[in-house]
Design a protein around this motif. Structure first.
Motif, short mmCIF file in Angstrom:
data_model
loop_
_atom_site.label_atom_id
_atom_site.label_comp_id
_atom_site.label_asym_id
_atom_site.label_seq_id
_atom_site.Cartn_x
_atom_site.Cartn_y
_atom_site.Cartn_z
N TYR A 230 4.34 11.45 5.56
CA TYR A 230 4.66 10.68 6.76
C TYR A 230 3.38 10.26 7.48
O TYR A 230 3.25 9.11 7.89
N GLU A 231 2.43 11.17 7.65
CA GLU A 231 1.19 10.85 8.38
C GLU A 231 0.36 9.79 7.65
O GLU A 231 -0.30 8.98 8.28
N ASP A 232 0.41 9.77 6.31
CA ASP A 232 -0.31 8.74 5.56
C ASP A 232 0.33 7.37 5.77
O ASP A 232 -0.38 6.37 5.94
N VAL A 233 1.65 7.32 5.77
CA VAL A 233 2.36 6.06 6.03
C VAL A 233 2.08 5.60 7.46
O VAL A 233 1.79 4.43 7.70
N ARG A 234 2.10 6.54 8.38
CA ARG A 234 1.81 6.21 9.77
C ARG A 234 0.37 5.70 9.92
O ARG A 234 0.09 4.83 10.75
N GLY A 235 -0.55 6.20 9.12
CA GLY A 235 -1.92 5.72 9.14
C GLY A 235 -2.02 4.26 8.73
O GLY A 235 -2.90 3.53 9.18
N ILE A 236 -1.11 3.82 7.87
CA ILE A 236 -1.09 2.42 7.41
C ILE A 236 -0.35 1.53 8.39
O ILE A 236 -0.82 0.46 8.75
N ARG B 207 0.81 -1.22 0.00
CA ARG B 207 0.00 0.00 0.00
C ARG B 207 0.84 1.27 0.00
O ARG B 207 0.33 2.35 -0.28
N MET C 119 4.05 9.59 -0.68
CA MET C 119 3.12 9.61 0.45
C MET C 119 3.71 10.44 1.59
O MET C 119 4.91 10.41 1.84
N GLN D 57 7.93 13.53 2.30
CA GLN D 57 7.42 12.63 1.27
C GLN D 57 8.26 11.36 1.24
O GLN D 57 9.49 11.42 1.26
#
Length: 86
Positions: A37-43, A30, A35, A76
């Protein structure tokens, strides 16, 4: 219910949560370049460790045997690495 029964019930309920790791091949797939940092942390959840060097931040989820590592530049994702994930 006595104290021993409460502890046994708590352990039975907590064990599945402790075994639930987000360091999986599905979650790794995914991840996409660019992406935030916060999006990666969300995953993947909160990283186990991060290190910063100038404008780059490298974060790792997992342990020495099984992990996902992501390097961010300017917030990013630019580089992904994994080891022994399923």
């Amino acid at each position: 219910m006595n104290r021993a029964a409460h502890l046994l019930l708590f352990a039975a309920l907590a064990l599945p949560l402790a075994a639930c790791s987000k360091v999986t091949a599905d979650n790794y797939s995914r991840l996409k370049p660019g992406m935030a940092y916060e999006d990666v942390r969300g995953i993947l959840g909160k990283p186990d460790k991060c290190s910063d060097l100038l404008a780059a931040r490298s974060c790792t989820w997992g342990d020495d045997k099984s992990y996902i590592s992501v390097t961010f530049v300017g917030d990013q994702a630019v580089l992904f690495q994994s080891e022994n994930i399923r």
